[in-house]
Design an enzyme around this catalytic site. Sequence first.
Site, short mmCIF file in Angstrom:
data_model
loop_
_atom_site.label_atom_id
_atom_site.label_comp_id
_atom_site.label_asym_id
_atom_site.label_seq_id
_atom_site.Cartn_x
_atom_site.Cartn_y
_atom_site.Cartn_z
N TYR A 1 3.65 -8.93 0.06
CA TYR A 1 3.43 -7.53 -0.30
C TYR A 1 1.98 -7.34 -0.71
O TYR A 1 1.61 -7.55 -1.85
CB TYR A 1 4.37 -7.14 -1.44
CG TYR A 1 4.27 -5.69 -1.84
CD1 TYR A 1 4.75 -4.68 -0.99
CD2 TYR A 1 3.69 -5.31 -3.04
CE1 TYR A 1 4.67 -3.35 -1.35
CE2 TYR A 1 3.60 -3.97 -3.41
CZ TYR A 1 4.09 -3.00 -2.56
OH TYR A 1 4.00 -1.69 -2.92
N TYR B 1 5.55 0.28 7.45
CA TYR B 1 5.55 -0.01 6.01
C TYR B 1 6.98 -0.14 5.51
O TYR B 1 7.83 0.72 5.75
CB TYR B 1 4.82 1.11 5.25
CG TYR B 1 4.40 0.70 3.87
CD1 TYR B 1 3.10 0.22 3.63
CD2 TYR B 1 5.27 0.78 2.78
CE1 TYR B 1 2.70 -0.17 2.36
CE2 TYR B 1 4.86 0.39 1.52
CZ TYR B 1 3.57 -0.07 1.31
OH TYR B 1 3.18 -0.46 0.05
#
Lengths: 391, 136, 323, 137
Positions: free
Chosen positions: A343, A293
């Site tokens: 995203y 991440y």
Amino acid sequence: MTINVSGEAAIAGVANTEFSKNSGVSELELASVAVRDAIADAGLKPSDVDGMTTFTLDNTDEIEIARAVGIGDLTFYSRVPHGGGAATGLVHQAVMAVATGMAEVVVCYRALNGRSGHRYSSGVAGPLLTSDAIHWGWYTPYGLMTPASWVAMYTQRYMHLAENVQDAMFEIAHVQRQYAAKNPAAFFYQRPFDRADYDASRPIVSPFKMLDCCMETDGGSAVVVTTAERAKDLKHPAVIVKGVAQAAAADMESMTSFYRPEIARIPSMDIAAKMAYEQSGLCADDIDAAVIYDAFTPIVLWQLESWGFCDLLEAPKFVLDGALRSDGRLPTNTHGGQLSEAYIHGVNGVVEATRLVRGQSVNQPAKEVNNVLVTSGVGVPTGGALLGRSD
Amino acid sequence: MSESLVSRIKPVLGLDNKWWWDQAAEGVLAIQRCQGCQSLRHPPRPMCDQCQSQEWDFISASGKGTVCSFTVLHHPKFPGYDYPLIIVLVELAEGTRITSQLTGCEPDEVDFDMPVEMVMQRDADGFQLPYFRPSQ
Amino acid sequence: MTPEQTKAFEEKVYTFVGKPIYTGPRRGYDDVNSAMIRQWCEVMGEKNPAYVDQDWAEKSTRGHLIAPPAMMYAWTQEGYKVASEGRPTDGQVEMVKFFDSYGFSGSLGTNVDQEYFAEAKVGDAIFEESVIESISEQKTTARGIGYFFETYAKFTNQDGVLLGTQRFRVFKFIPPQQEEVTPASSDTLEIPTRVAAPRGQDNKWWWDACDEGKILIQRCASCGALRHPPRPMCGVCQSTEWDTIESTLDGELFSFVEMHHPKFPGYQYPLLVGVISLAEGTRIIANIVGCDVKDVEIGMKLKGKVERVDEKTILPQFYPVNN
Amino acid sequence: MNTLNYADINIGDKIPNLDIPITASLISCAALATRDFEPCHHDKAVAQGMGLPDVFMNILTSQALMARFVTDWSGPEAVMKALKVKLGAPNVPGMTMTVSGEIVEKDDAEKSIKINVTGENNIWGMHMSGSVQIALP
């Protein structure tokens, strides 16, 4: 652990929508498309699905999507809190559901108009109607009110303790942009940058430049989880969930855990790593590639340490040795990541991790990839999953 | 029918439903139609639940239908609505259902399977939405 | 104002209606030229080749460059005099001064409507003819009591071709603070202040003490453990009983950031935010002030002071301690 | 750079939003580019004396941004017919103004369209609203 879910469930289908800055369609439509395409990718029919998971943050109701896509009776649905910290949490919920028989085919999804709709970068200064207003009230009067600023506070501390951090941050941003430049689905397809561009990019909050920060995207991603047994006979080779965990370490605040003895690390991720390794019987040496991440570049460094790829404060060296590159020790974020692909709160990362195990990444490393790590957002309660080929 | 000074609560218009209300404003009772398999659906959604196609157009409904179910609202009373308020679930001749208001009929005259027809209601503020009344 | 004063004011002010603002058409100091157009386009982010790209323009339907129509009113503006000496007297200035003399000193442009009939080319001279077209009756708005006046302008070129017209509407009003009893309306502009911490049951006491100039640290009444930010229960012994001690605000910098983007109204930049370890053992978030960012380093000694940072906000601020 | 055709425009079409960061440089430089030397647009002390936190955008700049927003979308052969602006809350540094637009009228005889345009800043709300009329090929 009385019940070990390792090997019980598999990811059978994955899909992303097109990524853009202005989708022009509703979040319901983005979610429906991602869900439909992930089900089709698995070789299943909408009516096969009986479970759904998503983020508490997601604006679209499960049943709205189920009705739009033509999904049948649902016997399991669940939502995971904490923004990007939910990314692999969706898989975690789905795995537990199929391992216990509560459901057989669970679709995990996340869709957002993250650029044209609500933008997370705008911070918490606006009218904030949630119950955590008091929490943010300790920070807003001082102007500390954007996600970048909270993570920067940990980063400054890390830079104080470790060496070559800014160079490593550039390396992460740069490697990922190079992957994205070769990924037609990525927002930054064919748009590489160099060190001069990085150094010249707009300061956001020290030490972050614009190119250290993820983008904001309109799009959706979905993942279909089913039993390892059923996954055997589907369209693609089963991608087994060998380990999966959620964790929120003690003394935690949402994004502002500034009160622990040391803040230049992610204790929640340490716990998730320990659990996932124990379930799977794997160790860091067994992991061939990763999707980590990456809301901001330095959070990749701390997670590399949490998952044992290097010692504490050694991640900059690991990264600067070229580990994240295609021919490196641990090819990472081969889709371009959230810095350069899109995203979608980390769910596009689960899609990429699945593709890496299948051998289908657009930037598939030359070496054999048997086991892939994928993680959730950090700073908040987090988690991670180990995906691998069936033996 | 008395005209209230306060107007009714308006629908929130998003990418998936605004077109339908725009049609209503033009006097059309629209039914979304899948271009993949021609199936009709209401309320509008971005994807066909039969064939998963995102392509669609719409047809203009005849406005004929029958009462599938109904209820009469007494309490609480919201400003902008006339009470007792008869809300009907109409089975349209085309096969889809729509929830609407029944006008030109006393609450004790409503019945299941009663034939009804659409009339466009225009509020004082210009907002237009389909009502139904007993077929004439 | 008394009704008599209002009557006297209105009798005079309405005589301005119909008066020309300039004597005769007034020519802009500069004729339409590419330098001013280019500068205007640069600042506005305007990339339209019809204004700046000679080659493109020659091949376009028009066959030549044009001035941006929205620049119409810019050509006849007065210039730097307005800042250095004040606006030279003309029909409008005379009227505005009369408004001001009766206390209607507030001035707010509310509407501009322009219509365009022909496009101006480089080399065109621009002429403006303006008149005070109307003055409204007295109005009460959220800004205060006043009058709307409207000017009407015609813009022509050297050949007398009408390029466009403009109506400009201005509200002249008595600023509310000069009114004896008018309370500040919620619509009145305010200088932005910092985003305040919401005060709930568990934290109001802390902010109230801060308003009084004290920074308190919550102390468990059962085991004596200190904690911050405040919470209703002790994480060590689970007691809900607590009292407080006052911090000396002696501290050491644990980590810090400098905020660059986005910038929020109400905050002064450069803006430094630190995590500070207090001598008592708890940490606190606050701004680092009184030093340059390049002199800030983790581990530096700090001393806090509780200070007013804007009209509504009192906060602890930490200064470097010079050894 | 292509210019849109009148025939391809429909009432109800939306123009993609444009975000404009409002900075002290933009406000003061744009005021000067429009030859508006009123001190409140370049001198912070004067603006604060008027009760504002900082210099604020002049009307000619708001007009210019509205025009640019429309012609960025329409293309350069569009001919500007009218521009109407109603001013609301001031634009001051630190804000971001989001400009949006929707086609509301078409005039087949003139081949002109009317676009309702709004510019809303993220702190005080509506800065400008109005309409721009352009003729298209």
